[in-house]
Design an enzyme around this catalytic site. Sequence first.
Site, PDB file in Angstrom:
ATOM      1  N   GLU A  53       4.856   9.214   9.575  1.00 19.23           N
ATOM      2  CA  GLU A  53       4.209   7.934  10.837  1.00 19.23           C
ATOM      3  C   GLU A  53       5.119   8.327  11.414  1.00 19.23           C
ATOM      4  OE1 GLU A  53       4.261   7.849   7.419  1.00 19.23           O
ATOM      5  OE2 GLU A  53       2.651   7.681   6.547  1.00 19.23           O
ATOM      6  N   PHE A 115      -4.235  -0.998  -4.234  1.00 20.16           N
ATOM      7  CA  PHE A 115      -3.450   0.094  -3.465  1.00 20.16           C
ATOM      8  C   PHE A 115      -2.942   0.154  -2.513  1.00 20.16           C
ATOM      9  CE2 PHE A 115      -2.477   4.681  -3.068  1.00 20.16           C
ATOM     10  CZ  PHE A 115      -1.451   3.832  -3.634  1.00 20.16           C
ATOM     11  N   GLN A 116      -1.928   0.526  -1.534  1.00 18.66           N
ATOM     12  CA  GLN A 116      -1.512   1.017  -0.554  1.00 18.66           C
ATOM     13  C   GLN A 116      -2.265  -0.214   0.953  1.00 18.66           C
ATOM     14  OE1 GLN A 116      -2.304   5.254   0.296  1.00 18.66           O
ATOM     15  NE2 GLN A 116      -0.308   5.226  -0.403  1.00 18.66           N
ATOM     16  N   LYS A 165     -12.518   2.282   4.744  1.00 16.10           N
ATOM     17  CA  LYS A 165     -12.533   3.528   4.021  1.00 16.10           C
ATOM     18  C   LYS A 165     -14.011   2.788   4.323  1.00 16.10           C
ATOM     19  CE  LYS A 165     -12.394   6.311   0.178  1.00 16.10           C
ATOM     20  NZ  LYS A 165     -11.803   6.698  -0.958  1.00 16.10           N
ATOM     21  N   MET A 483      28.093   5.436  20.634  1.00 15.71           N
ATOM     22  CA  MET A 483      27.904   3.893  21.004  1.00 15.71           C
ATOM     23  C   MET A 483      28.948   2.886  21.097  1.00 15.71           C
ATOM     24  SD  MET A 483      27.731   3.313  24.598  1.00 15.71           S
ATOM     25  CE  MET A 483      25.943   3.655  25.625  1.00 15.71           C
TER      26      MET A 483
END
Lengths: 587, 171
Positions: A53, A115-116, A165, A483
């Site tokens: 993502e 869930f999630q 959903k 760096m």
Amino acid sequence: MATKTLNGSQIVLRALKDQGVDVAFGLPGGVLLPFYDEIYQQNELKHILVRHEQGAMHAAEGYARANDKVGVVIVTSGPGATNTITGLVDAMMDSIPLVCITGQVPTALIGNDAFQEADTTGITRPCTKHNYLVKDVNDLARIMHEAFLVARSGRPGPVLVDIPKDIFLAEGPYVGPSKVEHKTYRPKVKGDFTDIKEAVKMMAAAKKPIFYCGGGVINSGPNASKLLTKLIKMTGYPCTLTLMGLGAFPASEKQYLGMLGMHGTYEANLAMHDCDLIINIGARFDDRVTGRLDGFSPNSKRIHVDIDPSSINKNVLVDLAIIGDAGHILEDMIKAWKSEQAIPNKKALGQWWEKIEGWRKVDSLKYKSTKKVIEPQFFLERVAALTKGKNAYFSTDVGQHQMWAAQYLPFEEPNRWLTSGGLGTMGYGLPAAMGAQVAHKDALCVCVTSEGSFMMNLQELATCVEYKLPVKVFLLYNAYLGMVRQWQEMFHGERYSASVLESHPDFVKLAEAFGMTGLMAETPDQVDDIIQQTLDIDGPVLTVAKINRTAKVFPMIPAGAAHNEIILGEKDLPDDAQNNTDAMVLT
Amino acid sequence: MNIRDKELRLHTISVLVDNESGVLARVIGLFSGRGYNISSLTVAEVDGEIRTSKITIVTRGTYQVIEQIKAQLQRLVPIHKVVDLTVDGPSVERELALIKVKGVGEKRVEALRIADIFRASVVDSSNESFVFEIIGRTQKLDAFIELMQPLGLVDISRTGIAAISRGPEAM
């Protein structure tokens, strides 16, 4: 209701279409199944399936920056949403317009640790310009259109829309964008003309003026860069650009002094320090630009043009602030310059340029090359030479290579330079170049990177291969977090704490494993040939250049120093640099 | 007022917002995220039809910081208007407190007497306690609470400040 009802998924797709979106970057998941089912059954929205993502976020940023459009991301609930955080903050800091659609668990389960499930709007509230949780399908179309309005207007930024959903499945009405008016959000775009006339008077009266311009000019659209160029040429004044502003004024112009700030040119920084008027168009006096605030440009008056009132007097106090869009204000400034018949002080300006040319002669970007080892500056100069005239898009990751790219790649036009400025996100480069390539199928899209950054999002090579996106990656290999290593060498007694990358993949084989070409250059005499091969190959290429491992970025204004305390190279280091640790932390 | 003025001052800022979910969190998150101070904060819906709420924030800062706070608040999308009541003309400020005092005998009588002087009213009483309601400026409430301390003060609830500009103009 006369309006035809659609389900939530269809409403989102219709809204995307009406907002002119034809590409989205995404990755499905449980709660998005109804939406992805709808995506499958249509051809208007092209979906680019990323491998992480965060990759989707930076790809959308690259797409937005290279295309002057809103980037769109679709990710699932929970981990899908939390993986977007870095990208959201990155877009927030650099004012990149994005709409990020996140799936959420069904409305009835919100708050139950399903869930999630994650509190996406709660987590992303400070990471977005605005965010929404859609609780009623009747609000969905309006919210989608509002999201685009907020993302692209005013100071652009990321907007997140969290959709449960059941809302994707519910039936509701669709309203078009023209029917949506925001209740409160009214960004100011036109500048106050009286102030603009005052600004023009200050400009004409200045003896040592300088234009200091940034990403606001780019965000205003390509026309703003044209207007800026026109105004700068009308005045004859020097111009310096910030990291985010590169391309807003052509690098080949004589009046261009190069980038300013921590790794800016000698002439740009000393001109900022010595000037009597700063004309800031769309830059925000970032700490990497100003250096130590009490030593910043001690004798100047300041005009600050910015679309965001909170940028005014935040870091540096200004004498005249003009709130509005850079393009509109530049147009009015040109008008006012003509109507006020402003004439710069020729004699003073001549002396000012004489001084600047003296600084320019120092040639602060010069470096020593040998035949044995590839100097990164040399490599990038060759990349610049061999891509000249190809109208290429360049992305970078973050660190030394980013600064070298900013210093040695000349940009003639806006929207060609994609880099993570404010947040400094390692892992930005590859997906950003990928996003630019999606926007410009046939253009040359180059990612300049180094292995520390590259390893953070290299999974997107698979996306490049899958969608035949011929991104060219130039990886400056030094087996260090360069760096960090540079600061440790200069300011922390050469104690290389956790900056040596002991283990690394064989990048040529890695590229081949992904189904693309890998190339490697180890000596300077191979450089031109390898770059040319990279450009000639039809498809994505990962090209590694083994560079001088201990090369450093110069010039450098150490943290906590002023512009006139700029360090030009190794020999220029102050004796006590290593002891002066409190001013030298990576802050 | 001068932007270079380094003195810390209290400012009462009135913010008219859309009463949508998360709007208070946005305002509070802005203050905590940017390190601004909150001395008092009140919020309630003021128009049920168009669903707007008013947030009154008392904050302390230099002139430059207060200007930043106002600009940052203005930047939040669901915000209608931001007014600095301390700077933009005269205003009235009020706070309400409910104060519970426990005691018997002379102390109880004394508490009632002081409440009378302060025009606090008794909203609950038992054989050994009173709950006083007092409305006024913060300093008045502070003074009353201090006098109640030796008389058996056991609990305090304060609303924080609500404020509005004087004169006929709406916000």
